[in-house]
Structure formats: C-alpha cells, structure tokens
Design a protein around this motif. Structure first.
Motif, PDB file in Angstrom:
ATOM      1  N   ASP A 218       0.521  -1.300  -0.042  1.00 10.40           N
ATOM      2  CA  ASP A 218      -0.064  -0.198   0.250  1.00 10.40           C
ATOM      3  C   ASP A 218       0.902   1.272   0.127  1.00 10.40           C
ATOM      4  OD1 ASP A 218      -2.623  -1.261  -0.024  1.00 10.40           O
ATOM      5  OD2 ASP A 218      -2.052  -1.720   2.143  1.00 10.40           O
ATOM      6  N   HIS A 222       1.230   2.861  -6.160  1.00 10.43           N
ATOM      7  CA  HIS A 222       0.694   1.518  -6.545  1.00 10.43           C
ATOM      8  C   HIS A 222      -0.721   1.679  -6.944  1.00 10.43           C
ATOM      9  CE1 HIS A 222       4.191  -0.941  -4.522  1.00 10.43           C
ATOM     10  NE2 HIS A 222       4.453  -0.600  -5.818  1.00 10.43           N
ATOM     11  N   ASP A 223      -1.338   1.574  -8.085  1.00  9.43           N
ATOM     12  CA  ASP A 223      -2.682   1.702  -8.196  1.00  9.43           C
ATOM     13  C   ASP A 223      -3.379   0.466  -7.606  1.00  9.43           C
ATOM     14  OD1 ASP A 223      -2.261  -0.342 -10.179  1.00  9.43           O
ATOM     15  OD2 ASP A 223      -2.526   1.020 -11.598  1.00  9.43           O
ATOM     16  N   ALA A 224      -4.659   0.148  -7.552  1.00  7.69           N
ATOM     17  CA  ALA A 224      -5.428  -0.800  -6.797  1.00  7.69           C
ATOM     18  C   ALA A 224      -5.200  -2.157  -7.692  1.00  7.69           C
ATOM     19  CB  ALA A 224      -6.911  -0.658  -7.081  1.00  7.69           C
ATOM     20  N   PRO A 225      -4.940  -2.299  -8.885  1.00  4.37           N
ATOM     21  CA  PRO A 225      -4.484  -3.463  -9.582  1.00  4.37           C
ATOM     22  C   PRO A 225      -3.074  -4.012  -9.220  1.00  4.37           C
ATOM     23  CG  PRO A 225      -5.689  -2.047 -10.979  1.00  4.37           C
ATOM     24  CD  PRO A 225      -5.259  -1.128  -9.996  1.00  4.37           C
ATOM     25  N   ARG A 227      -1.658  -3.491  -6.476  1.00  9.87           N
ATOM     26  CA  ARG A 227      -1.549  -3.708  -4.776  1.00  9.87           C
ATOM     27  C   ARG A 227      -2.214  -5.107  -4.892  1.00  9.87           C
ATOM     28  NH1 ARG A 227      -4.487   1.722  -2.834  1.00  9.87           N
ATOM     29  NH2 ARG A 227      -2.872   3.112  -3.754  1.00  9.87           N
ATOM     30  N   ALA A 228      -3.070  -5.546  -5.452  1.00 12.27           N
ATOM     31  CA  ALA A 228      -3.981  -6.725  -5.716  1.00 12.27           C
ATOM     32  C   ALA A 228      -2.792  -7.803  -6.043  1.00 12.27           C
ATOM     33  CB  ALA A 228      -5.124  -6.574  -6.495  1.00 12.27           C
ATOM     34  N   TYR A 259      -1.131   5.967   3.928  1.00 11.37           N
ATOM     35  CA  TYR A 259      -1.326   4.172   3.968  1.00 11.37           C
ATOM     36  C   TYR A 259      -0.615   3.788   5.125  1.00 11.37           C
ATOM     37  CZ  TYR A 259      -2.435   5.249  -0.982  1.00 11.37           C
ATOM     38  OH  TYR A 259      -3.071   5.804  -2.057  1.00 11.37           O
TER      39      TYR A 259
END
Length: 284
Positions: A218, A222-225, A227-228, A259
């Motif tokens: 986090d 880093h974008d959401a994808p 991070r996943a 974060y």
C-alpha cells in the motif's frame, strides 16, 4: 493502531526535521512511525529525544540497491546501527551522493537548465543530497510544476536524460547485512513503474528465497490492480505486506498515515528484529 513504516526527514531528503516529523506524526493520529531516511541513521537521536508521549518510533533506513542494472530501495528496520559492515556500506553510498548529484546538475546544464550546484546544496542543507533536492531546484526554476514531475524519463527517472548512477548495494548483500545486524527487510514500492524500470517478479522471488521479509504494497505509487497483484505475490512467496506513506514533508503530496500497516504485520516485524527495539514516546 495506526502504523506508518516509511518516512523521511531532513537527515536525507524530507523537509521536516526529525523533531517536526515525530510531532507531526503524533498530530496525524499515528501510534507508530518509522524514520527511514536514505542510507543514514543520522536523524534517529533527534527523533528519539523529541518523541511525544503515545507515539512509538521504529528506527530504520531506506537502503539504495541495484540488481541487473535496475535501482531498488530496501527498507531496513530495527537493525543495530553500529554493526560495522552495514555501517560501512551506508557510508559508501552516502559518500557517493555528492559527486553523483553534481553529475546530474552538469547533465541538466548541458540540457539547457540553469540549475547550479550551489542551489542544490542549499536545498539539501545538512541532509544526504539526492534526486528530490535536484527536483526541488527544477520546481523553483519553473522547469517542472511539482517534484514528482521531475521523476520522468525527460529528467531524473532511472532512465532519465539527467540520471547518474551511484554506488548501490546488491540487494542480496543488503538482506544479508541487515539480518546480520538483527534487522528486518522490506522491499519498498517494488512496482512503482512511474519511477522508471522495476525489477521483474522473478527477482522478487529470488530475494524472498534469500531471506527478504516483506514487500511494501500500500503505497501512493501503486494503483489498486498493482496492490492486488503484490498481495497475491506475497501470499505465494510467504512475504509480509506493509503500507506506508513514504512521507517527505512538503516535498511530496503524500500525507503521514495516508497508507498504513496492519498491526499484526507490525507485530511480526518487531518479533523478528533483534538488533534494536521500538522506542516508546515519553513526552520528549
């Protein structure tokens, strides 16, 4: 608990003094803050002395590394700062910062930017000079609107026109040295593609096999994808996952505690460390 495990002070390239940093961390509602200046522990003593009651300090550093021509940053937590081999490597990196920054200034001048070494040195002050100080000079000159805009291939990114390489640790050596000093290692912003080239996932797997403890997931870069994807990788490799602001004061837009790290992960980092211990605030 609110835990931020990646911040910088004027001991490297932040704009808050260590005193201001811990006070601002307390004001932001943090319970734990890590001071992780680049390749130095120079801000730790001041931060300890100023630590407000109710805030715990995690001592650390962000180590400059390179693998297969790609730069990466290794967060090291709770290591013994006096361990001689690791201290010697930090000093080698710091000693190379001035000629490296001077080289970038020279490249910028060749590109027509009227930046001077005196200007950059004044911005850096007593801190370990680095690219953010040069980026600040570019902002002051009106070359770019923000510090982040200087970290592109046009200017100071790892593949940028004005980039100059510096002495950097092999990350496998960094893991070995930090562990020998009783510390814990976390790969900082491993897929921050906007900063330039990133190490391949196969290299992260090799680092994990060599003893890497975790990866910073986090993070503002880093974008959401992403991070996943990193969480899945961490699960496969048995790595801890952290979250942090990478706070630099007014030099970047991120806020303290933007974060954070899960308290259980924080507890595991503390459990693994033997070189130093968290410092509880006593109202200094």
């Amino acid at each position: 608990m609110r835990i931020d495990l990646h911040t910088h002070s004027t001991a490297s390239d932040g704009t808050d003094t260590p005193t201001e940093l811990v006070r601002n961390a307390a004001a932001a509602g943090l319970d734990v803050v890590a001071l992780t200046d680049h390749d130095t522990v120079g801000g730790h003593a001041e931060a300890r002395a100023a630590l407000p009651e109710g805030l715990t300090l995690i001592t650390g550093a962000e180590l400059s590394c390179r693998i297969d021509g790609v730069s990466l940053h290794m967060l090291a937590y709770l290591f013994d700062p006096e361990e001689p081999e690791l201290a010697r490597e930090r000093e080698l990196v710091r000693d190379d910062r001035v000629p490296r920054a001077q080289g970038m200034v020279a490249k910028l001048r060749d590109l027509g930017v009227p930046v001077t070494w005196e200007q950059v040195a004044r911005i850096a002050g007593d801190g370990a000079v680095g690219r953010p100080h040069i980026a600040t000079a570019l902002v002051d000159l009106g070359v770019v609107p923000t510090v982040s805009d200087a970290f592109t291939s046009e200017w100071l990114a790892n593949d940028g026109r004005a980039y100059v390489q510096k002495h950097e640790l092999d990350p496998f050596d960094a893991i070995r040295l930090v562990k020998a000093a009783g510390g814990v290692t976390v790969f900082a912003h491993p897929l921050a593609v906007k900063r330039g080239s990133c190490v391949p996932e196969s290299a992260i797997a090799e680092l994990a096999a060599a003893g890497l403890d975790g990866i910073e997931v986090d993070h503002m870069d880093h974008d959401a994808p992403t991070r996943a994807r990193l969480r899945g990788m961490a699960a496969e490799l048995g790595l801890l996952t952290t979250g942090s602001s990478d706070y630099h004061g007014s030099r970047k837009t991120c806020r303290l505690g933007e974060y954070t790290t899960d308290p259980e992960i924080y507890g595991e980092i503390v459990r693994r460390a033997t070189g130093a211990f968290p410092v509880p605030g006593t109202g200094g």
